[in-house]
Write a protein that holds these residues in place. Structure first.
Motif, PDB file in Angstrom:
ATOM      1  N   ARG A 309       0.814  -1.218   0.000  1.00  0.00           N
ATOM      2  CA  ARG A 309       0.000   0.000   0.000  1.00  0.00           C
ATOM      3  C   ARG A 309       0.848   1.269   0.000  1.00  0.00           C
ATOM      4  NH1 ARG A 309      -3.718  -2.141   4.690  1.00  0.00           N
ATOM      5  NH2 ARG A 309      -1.710  -3.112   5.119  1.00  0.00           N
ATOM      6  N   LEU A 312       1.531   2.026  -3.413  1.00  0.00           N
ATOM      7  CA  LEU A 312       0.341   2.500  -4.127  1.00  0.00           C
ATOM      8  C   LEU A 312       0.132   3.982  -3.803  1.00  0.00           C
ATOM      9  CD1 LEU A 312      -2.260  -0.397  -3.519  1.00  0.00           C
ATOM     10  CD2 LEU A 312      -0.753  -0.071  -5.487  1.00  0.00           C
ATOM     11  N   ALA A 313       0.409   4.341  -2.544  1.00  0.00           N
ATOM     12  CA  ALA A 313       0.213   5.734  -2.110  1.00  0.00           C
ATOM     13  C   ALA A 313       1.267   6.651  -2.719  1.00  0.00           C
ATOM     14  CB  ALA A 313       0.256   5.812  -0.586  1.00  0.00           C
ATOM     15  N   SER A 330       0.704   6.134   2.886  1.00  0.00           N
ATOM     16  CA  SER A 330      -0.598   5.453   2.861  1.00  0.00           C
ATOM     17  C   SER A 330      -1.281   5.712   4.192  1.00  0.00           C
ATOM     18  CB  SER A 330      -0.402   3.949   2.673  1.00  0.00           C
ATOM     19  OG  SER A 330      -1.583   3.257   3.033  1.00  0.00           O
ATOM     20  N   ILE A 331      -2.593   5.862   4.166  1.00  0.00           N
ATOM     21  CA  ILE A 331      -3.326   6.108   5.419  1.00  0.00           C
ATOM     22  C   ILE A 331      -4.069   4.848   5.879  1.00  0.00           C
ATOM     23  CG2 ILE A 331      -3.529   8.596   5.073  1.00  0.00           C
ATOM     24  CD1 ILE A 331      -6.384   8.124   4.039  1.00  0.00           C
ATOM     25  N   GLN A 332      -3.723   3.708   5.285  1.00  0.00           N
ATOM     26  CA  GLN A 332      -4.327   2.422   5.671  1.00  0.00           C
ATOM     27  C   GLN A 332      -5.852   2.450   5.640  1.00  0.00           C
ATOM     28  OE1 GLN A 332      -1.417   2.030   9.094  1.00  0.00           O
ATOM     29  NE2 GLN A 332      -2.278  -0.029   9.033  1.00  0.00           N
ATOM     30  N   SER A 333      -6.392   3.257   4.729  1.00  0.00           N
ATOM     31  CA  SER A 333      -7.851   3.358   4.656  1.00  0.00           C
ATOM     32  C   SER A 333      -8.471   2.128   4.003  1.00  0.00           C
ATOM     33  CB  SER A 333      -8.232   4.588   3.832  1.00  0.00           C
ATOM     34  OG  SER A 333      -7.804   4.403   2.482  1.00  0.00           O
ATOM     35  N   ASN A 334      -7.703   1.439   3.171  1.00  0.00           N
ATOM     36  CA  ASN A 334      -8.189   0.312   2.354  1.00  0.00           C
ATOM     37  C   ASN A 334      -9.368   0.726   1.471  1.00  0.00           C
ATOM     38  OD1 ASN A 334      -6.296  -1.479   3.231  1.00  0.00           O
ATOM     39  ND2 ASN A 334      -7.574  -2.386   4.821  1.00  0.00           N
ATOM     40  N   GLN A 335      -9.516   2.021   1.295  1.00  0.00           N
ATOM     41  CA  GLN A 335     -10.740   2.564   0.711  1.00  0.00           C
ATOM     42  C   GLN A 335     -10.799   2.411  -0.808  1.00  0.00           C
ATOM     43  OE1 GLN A 335     -11.931   6.019   2.972  1.00  0.00           O
ATOM     44  NE2 GLN A 335     -12.568   7.018   1.092  1.00  0.00           N
ATOM     45  N   LYS A 336      -9.697   2.593  -1.474  1.00  0.00           N
ATOM     46  CA  LYS A 336      -9.725   2.494  -2.933  1.00  0.00           C
ATOM     47  C   LYS A 336      -8.858   1.352  -3.456  1.00  0.00           C
ATOM     48  CE  LYS A 336     -11.756   4.871  -5.238  1.00  0.00           C
ATOM     49  NZ  LYS A 336     -13.199   4.762  -5.597  1.00  0.00           N
ATOM     50  N   CYS A 337      -7.957   0.831  -2.642  1.00  0.00           N
ATOM     51  CA  CYS A 337      -7.139  -0.290  -3.118  1.00  0.00           C
ATOM     52  C   CYS A 337      -7.931  -1.580  -2.926  1.00  0.00           C
ATOM     53  CB  CYS A 337      -5.788  -0.319  -2.414  1.00  0.00           C
ATOM     54  SG  CYS A 337      -5.867  -0.316  -0.620  1.00  0.00           S
ATOM     55  N   GLU A 351      -7.136   1.560  -7.010  1.00  0.00           N
ATOM     56  CA  GLU A 351      -6.904   3.007  -6.959  1.00  0.00           C
ATOM     57  C   GLU A 351      -6.314   3.307  -5.584  1.00  0.00           C
ATOM     58  OE1 GLU A 351     -10.163   5.630  -8.126  1.00  0.00           O
ATOM     59  OE2 GLU A 351     -11.172   3.915  -8.997  1.00  0.00           O
ATOM     60  N   CYS A 352      -6.058   4.571  -5.336  1.00  0.00           N
ATOM     61  CA  CYS A 352      -5.564   4.957  -4.014  1.00  0.00           C
ATOM     62  C   CYS A 352      -6.142   6.315  -3.645  1.00  0.00           C
ATOM     63  CB  CYS A 352      -4.041   5.008  -4.017  1.00  0.00           C
ATOM     64  SG  CYS A 352      -3.400   5.671  -2.466  1.00  0.00           S
ATOM     65  N   VAL A 353      -6.610   6.434  -2.420  1.00  0.00           N
ATOM     66  CA  VAL A 353      -7.213   7.693  -1.964  1.00  0.00           C
ATOM     67  C   VAL A 353      -6.255   8.862  -2.154  1.00  0.00           C
ATOM     68  CG1 VAL A 353      -7.992   8.946   0.093  1.00  0.00           C
ATOM     69  CG2 VAL A 353      -8.679   6.584  -0.241  1.00  0.00           C
ATOM     70  N   VAL A 354      -5.016   8.674  -1.691  1.00  0.00           N
ATOM     71  CA  VAL A 354      -4.100   9.822  -1.644  1.00  0.00           C
ATOM     72  C   VAL A 354      -3.259   9.954  -2.908  1.00  0.00           C
ATOM     73  CG1 VAL A 354      -3.992   9.788   0.875  1.00  0.00           C
ATOM     74  CG2 VAL A 354      -2.267   8.525  -0.435  1.00  0.00           C
TER      75      VAL A 354
END
Ligand SMILES: Cc1cc2nc3c(=O)[nH]c(=O)nc-3n(C[C@H](O)[C@H](O)[C@H](O)COP(=O)(O)O)c2cc1C
Ligand code: SF4
Length: 641
Positions: A309, A312-313, A330-337, A351-354
């Motif tokens: 991640r 990815l960030a 990475s903010i470890q959100s798991n939101q878009k990956c 994808e990645c949030v940030v």
């Protein structure tokens, strides 16, 4: 051992010890890697990872299908694989291909076939009962691994890795939970490892590149093998040139890819045990690997460190760290990956949030290489939340003369409120955005409100990033008093909640704000959460949901599903309506908290757009959405202005 020093993997020279591990991307098409997938992997090589392992989910037979799978068994796919390899090699990095068969951890329905596995032991990640593999199936599976490995070598891969991690039949053979066979491939450790050892040997004798094993050091599932079994597990396995450590099964991804709110397994100790058990190089990973944990893993005896991640960030993390520069974290959100490929949003791609470029590498150039603006402008940005900060930084990098005005005395907007409790890692986003802004030429004016009168013709463009105020109950017209969930999170409802013992949380937000508020309230008193969905926070990213649910359960919160709020009465009682039967029930809590939806703060935008040209809005000022949209809107506008 130094992360940045040149290294060697089974005779092959690798430029450093940083590895980009495979991620499921959903960027394959008809079983072949696309140009987008090649660009995605190559970007991580260019960013400094000495070794790329990928593409992920390369199948040895047609046991699964869809845009996340690459048919490595199909000779017709070799040319596309060769292009992927070339793209990574062009960056100076090496690439190893990982081969897998998902066994009981995928369904066979897509291919009109029964799913085959070591035994009729199902995975909770699927709904299908797998069919035990017969002797013929075992022979065929072993041949498939060999054929697919030969295809990879023909495509130019520098090595081949057999998957025995999550989603892998080879791990299922090793598992006391999944492998209940009573032939020579089931039973004690030696017998359960037999099929894996034979397959490794067959692949080793067919190819002349390093052959690695990607292995879960613990399954983390009841009845599966555990960290304490690592010596037995590795004692039974042989025939691999390196060991890549991972953890978990397909059913444990909340822990496997520890995100916000998750219980993370402590991997460095297990990696140290593994390194003691084998005499080949070990690739280590942590529950979440960044530069700091990379050091721990190297100290634990790993010779290589896998990052996912973090790369990815910021695809250039390794290069930046090596140069002493700051990388976006990475903010470890798991939101878009993860959510993008496994969760509610399944059907999209990685994808990645940030980092809006992730998964769009062919479409968007790296933010560091943006071309200068053809016509530099004077730009006023209104709002210092994530959208405003990101836009201002990028627009300034492109040569625009940017001023950002924020009405509050601090930057961050709703991110500041969000980044607490389990979402604390979100504070990395705020810190990184602020640091980028500080490093830029943007003029930042805090405590400065902007009205239409302040926006004169000196500004060529105005970008409104005013966000969205706390949730509104206006559309419900409650007669009784409700406390806004965001006020609870901001610590502004402490007085109102001081004497409340019975708390009712109404979940109209259907996302993580409900879960965060629930955790806060459950620590104060007896909490009931009522939701029109089957469970609260229904739209919370699936990889993060188990952690939140476990937290609420541990604090004794109760959930009333399929019940929408009908009314909050003047006397404080609440009517809930069963969404399926229409029947109502009444509650009489000490305090009612409402986690609702928000509306865009669009008044400034609408007024300005009425009176002048070149007015834009981004982020929650368009419509309250998730953090990734704030970054994405900002990125798109900054690139086009
Ligand atoms: C979107 C996504 C997809 C992943 N898909 C795979 C996969 O297909 N195969 C695999 O071995 N690991 C996969 N992983 C796991 C990662 O390789 C890695 O082990 C995990 O993310 C933890 O490392 P990190 O903290 O560096 O992200 C995936 C991770 C992510 C975030
Ligand atoms: S989406 Fe979140 S967890 Fe995934 S890589 Fe990006 S910042 Fe990290």
């Amino acid at each position: 051992m130094d992360l940045y020093e040149q290294s060697e993997l089974a005779g092959a020279v690798v430029s450093n010890r940083a590895v980009f591990r495979p991620v499921r991307t959903n960027l394959a098409e008809d079983g072949a890697p696309t140009d987008e997938l090649a660009a995605h992997l190559a970007a991580r090589g260019r960013g400094g990872a000495g070794l790329v392992v990928g593409p992920a989910e390369m199948l040895v037979d047609g046991s699964a299908s869809g845009p996340s799978y690459v048919d490595a068994y199909d000779p017709d796919v070799v040319p596309a694989l060769a292009e992927t390899v070339e793209a990574v090699h062009d960056t100076g990095s090496s690439i190893i291909g990982q081969l897998t068969h998902p066994g009981a951890e995928a369904t066979g329905d897509a291919e009109m076939r029964a799913q085959r596995a070591p035994a009729a032991q199902p995975s909770t990640a699927t709904y299908e009962m797998p069919t035990p593999m017969a002797d013929d199936d075992l022979d065929a599976l072993q041949e498939s691994f060999v054929d697919a490995a030969e295809n990879l070598v023909e495509a130019g891969f520098d090595g081949v890795e057999l998957a025995a991690g999550p989603y892998a039949v080879l791990r299922q053979f090793l598992s006391p939970k999944f492998n209940t066979r009573d032939d020579e491939y089931g039973g004690d450790w030696e017998s359960r490892a037999r099929f894996v050892d034979e397959t490794l040997a067959a692949v080793q004798s067919a190819v002349d590149v390093p052959v690695g094993l990607h292995l879960s050091l613990a399954e983390l599932e009841y009845g599966g093998y555990e960290f304490e079994d690592v010596p037995d597990l590795l004692g039974a396995l042989s025939g691999f040139d390196y060991l890549s450590c991972t953890v978990g099964t397909a059913a444990t991804f909340a822990q496997t890819h520890a995100g916000v709110g998750a219980q993370a397994p402590g991997l460095p100790d297990a990696v140290a045990t593994a390194a003691d058990c084998v005499d080949v190089p070990v690739m280590g990973r942590a529950a979440y690997t960044d530069e700091e944990t990379a050091e721990q893993l190297l100290d634990a005896g790993a010779e290589f460190v896998s990052f996912t991640r973090q790369l990815l960030a910021d695809e250039a993390s390794v290069r930046k760290w090596k140069n002493g520069e700051r990388a976006t974290r990475s903010i470890q959100s798991n939101q878009k990956c993860l959510e993008g490929v496994y969760g509610h949003a399944h059907g999209g791609h990685v994808e990645c949030v940030v980092n809006p470029r992730t998964g769009r590498e062919t479409e968007l150039a790296p933010a560091s290489d943006l071309p200068s603006a053809g016509l530099p402008q004077r730009v006023l940005v209104v709002g210092g939340g994530p959208a405003g900060m990101r836009f201002a930084t990028l627009a300034s990098r492109r040569g625009h003369d940017v001023t950002l005005r924020e009405v509050r005395d601090e930057l961050g907007g709703q991110l500041t409120l969000a980044a607490q409790g389990p979402l604390e890692p979100f504070s990395r986003a705020r810190e990184d955005l602020e640091a980028d802004l500080r490093d830029s030429a943007v003029t930042v004016e805090l405590g400065t409100e902007v009205t239409t009168d302040d926006v004169d013709e000196e500004w060529d463009s105005v970008v409104v990033a005013t966000g969205a105020p706390p949730s509104t109950t206006e559309h419900r017209e409650f007669a009784g008093e409700v406390i806004d969930a965001l006020d609870v999170l901001a610590g502004e409802a402490d007085d109102e909640l001081a004497d409340a013992e019975d708390l009712l949380l109404l979940d109209e937000n259907r996302w993580v704000i409900t879960m965060q508020t629930g955790l806060d309230l459950a620590a104060r008193g007896d909490l009931e959460i009522a939701t029109a969905d089957h469970y609260p926070g229904f739209r919370t990213e699936q990889p993060n949901l188990p952690g939140f649910v476990a937290g609420l359960q541990a604090q004794g919160a109760t959930v009333t599903g399929n019940h929408d709020v009908d009314d909050v009465h003047e006397d404080g009682t609440v009517t809930l309506r069963n969404t399926l039967t229409g029947e109502t029930v009444t509650r009489d809590p000490d305090a009612v908290v409402y986690a609702g939806r928000r509306s865009a703060d669009e008044s400034l935008y609408l007024k300005l757009a009425d009176q002048r040209e070149n007015v834009y809005r981004i982020g929650d000022a368009v419509s309250p959405r998730k953090l990734d949209r704030a970054y994405y809107d900002a990125e798109k506008l900054a690139r086009r202005l």
